[in-house]
Design a protein around this motif. Structure first.
Motif, PDB file in Angstrom:
ATOM      1  N   VAL A  48       0.739  -1.217   0.057  1.00 36.87           N
ATOM      2  CA  VAL A  48      -0.213  -0.220   0.211  1.00 36.87           C
ATOM      3  C   VAL A  48       1.052   1.378  -0.195  1.00 36.87           C
ATOM      4  O   VAL A  48       0.816   2.029  -0.962  1.00 36.87           O
ATOM      5  CB  VAL A  48      -1.044  -0.046   1.255  1.00 36.87           C
ATOM      6  CG1 VAL A  48      -1.524   1.445   1.295  1.00 36.87           C
ATOM      7  CG2 VAL A  48      -2.091  -1.129   1.173  1.00 36.87           C
ATOM      8  N   ARG A  49       1.803   1.378   0.905  1.00 40.62           N
ATOM      9  CA  ARG A  49       2.646   2.540   0.895  1.00 40.62           C
ATOM     10  C   ARG A  49       3.427   2.679  -0.202  1.00 40.62           C
ATOM     11  O   ARG A  49       3.692   3.782  -0.978  1.00 40.62           O
ATOM     12  CB  ARG A  49       3.616   2.274   1.990  1.00 40.62           C
ATOM     13  CG  ARG A  49       3.146   2.485   3.381  1.00 40.62           C
ATOM     14  CD  ARG A  49       3.837   1.630   4.554  1.00 40.62           C
ATOM     15  NE  ARG A  49       5.021   1.913   4.610  1.00 40.62           N
ATOM     16  CZ  ARG A  49       6.044   1.210   5.250  1.00 40.62           C
ATOM     17  NH1 ARG A  49       5.613   0.168   5.999  1.00 40.62           N
ATOM     18  NH2 ARG A  49       7.262   1.333   5.498  1.00 40.62           N
ATOM     19  N   PHE A  50       4.119   1.600  -0.775  1.00 40.31           N
ATOM     20  CA  PHE A  50       4.752   1.688  -2.448  1.00 40.31           C
ATOM     21  C   PHE A  50       3.674   2.353  -3.375  1.00 40.31           C
ATOM     22  O   PHE A  50       4.255   3.161  -4.144  1.00 40.31           O
ATOM     23  CB  PHE A  50       5.177   0.275  -2.581  1.00 40.31           C
ATOM     24  CG  PHE A  50       6.041   0.374  -3.917  1.00 40.31           C
ATOM     25  CD1 PHE A  50       7.380   0.676  -3.868  1.00 40.31           C
ATOM     26  CD2 PHE A  50       5.447  -0.405  -5.136  1.00 40.31           C
ATOM     27  CE1 PHE A  50       8.011   0.566  -5.058  1.00 40.31           C
ATOM     28  CE2 PHE A  50       5.887  -0.348  -6.227  1.00 40.31           C
ATOM     29  CZ  PHE A  50       7.307   0.090  -6.439  1.00 40.31           C
ATOM     30  N   VAL A  51       2.483   1.714  -3.207  1.00 44.20           N
ATOM     31  CA  VAL A  51       1.577   2.091  -4.544  1.00 44.20           C
ATOM     32  C   VAL A  51       1.374   3.711  -4.591  1.00 44.20           C
ATOM     33  O   VAL A  51       1.254   4.576  -5.475  1.00 44.20           O
ATOM     34  CB  VAL A  51       0.310   1.077  -4.751  1.00 44.20           C
ATOM     35  CG1 VAL A  51      -0.564   1.853  -5.472  1.00 44.20           C
ATOM     36  CG2 VAL A  51       0.787  -0.081  -5.119  1.00 44.20           C
ATOM     37  N   HIS A  52       1.190   4.225  -3.205  1.00 42.69           N
ATOM     38  CA  HIS A  52       0.809   5.518  -2.764  1.00 42.69           C
ATOM     39  C   HIS A  52       2.112   6.421  -3.278  1.00 42.69           C
ATOM     40  O   HIS A  52       1.855   7.572  -3.884  1.00 42.69           O
ATOM     41  CB  HIS A  52       0.414   5.810  -1.400  1.00 42.69           C
ATOM     42  CG  HIS A  52      -0.839   5.459  -1.126  1.00 42.69           C
ATOM     43  ND1 HIS A  52      -1.980   6.173  -1.597  1.00 42.69           N
ATOM     44  CD2 HIS A  52      -1.528   4.201  -0.589  1.00 42.69           C
ATOM     45  CE1 HIS A  52      -3.253   5.729  -1.170  1.00 42.69           C
ATOM     46  NE2 HIS A  52      -2.979   4.577  -0.588  1.00 42.69           N
TER      47      HIS A  52
END
Length: 305
Positions: A160-164
């Protein structure tokens, strides 16, 4: 259909990952500073021809293909089917050969259940998650895509953090290649630097510019890969230097370079990648990219700056 700007960033990300992966394949598992990656070579750890991408890119392409078939909707069952087509039949590989499949991924695909143990937090979902930055999906969708293989909260949250963070780079990169109106190269470089730093913060990482190389781990733990990839992006200023830095960290060299290469491909674009013509299976890569561009809904992430 993706707009031209998003299509260009997707192409940069996919080629960026594939090239980083292929650069790292010959050096995987080698100790840091026992080698030096300068250019695309073959043989090495897996005895593969130069330009061969690994499971990292194959599973990323399976993710991209699934999103194309579902019009950008995350469907975990469809993704699992794409990954099985890779693991069993060599789909999404340049030569039909499947190698370097991770234990957690292998068990998850064999059992049909994503693995949830604390020891199941390798980087096997992070390495394939970049396509989700190009579709309007929720955090729960990102978690479900990770959980096809890596279902522990550490892995799903890292994705999730990577995609954001990747979405911020996509949004902020408009105009970098051509130059924003009235801005000189120094101004553009400053905006790019600020966006990269902000993306690192969104990924939960801070002070990377001040972090020495000996404090960057490059093994298979998902949080180490996330940190190493952003460190490589943050401490370099071109695509080639970013992926070389990633490979030269050693250990899980192909995955670190694949993840950082996807980010650098977004930031610097396809044309800044000096090795695109040296990949095997370029016709296949272009086919999957073209299918995704024509099938994914037009969407533009909002800048978080």
């Amino acid at each position: 259909m993706l707009n031209d700007a998003m299509a260009a960033r997707l192409r940069g990300a996919v080629y960026g990952q594939a090239v980083g992966d292929a650069l790292g394949v010959p050096f995987e598992f080698k100790s840091r500073d026992s080698f030096q990656c300068i250019d695309m070579i073959g043989n090495g750890t897996h005895c593969k021809p130069a330009g061969t991408w690994s499971d990292d890119t194959a599973m990323m392409l399976g993710t991209l293909d699934s999103l194309a078939d579902t019009n950008g909707v995350v469907n975990a069952d469809d993704m699992r089917g794409k990954f099985l087509a890779w693991a069993r039949n060599g789909e999404y590989t340049p030569d039909g050969d499947v190698f370097d499949i991770g234990n957690t991924t292998s068990i998850a695909l064999g059992s049909g259940k994503g693995q949830t143990g604390e020891r199941d937090n390798g980087n096997g979902s992070l390495m394939r998650i970049i396509p989700l930055a190009f579709v309007d999906c929720s955090d729960d969708d990102i978690r479900s895509a990770s959980a096809v293989t890596h279902a522990h909260e550490i892995s799903t949250s890292a994705c999730v953090r990577f995609v954001h963070a990747a979405r911020l780079l996509i949004a902020a990169s408009d105009g970098w290649s051509a130059g924003a109106s009235g801005e000189n190269s120094g101004m553009i470089r400053a905006r790019r630097t600020a966006a990269i730093d902000k993306a690192g913060e969104i990924a939960g990482l801070e002070n990377l510019r001040a972090t020495p190389r000996n404090q960057i781990r490059s093994g298979g733990f998902v949080l180490d890969t996330l940190r190493a990839a952003f460190w490589c992006l943050t401490t370099t200023d071109c695509y080639a230097d970013c992926v070389r830095a990633a490979v030269n960290l050693g250990s899980d060299s192909d995955t670190t370079a694949a993840v950082s290469g996807a980010l650098a491909g977004i930031v610097y674009g396809f044309d800044a990648n000096p090795w695109t013509g040296e990949l095997l299976g370029i016709d296949l890569l272009d086919r999957w990219i073209g299918k995704a561009i024509s099938s994914l809904p037009d969407w533009q992430p909002e800048s978080a700056q």
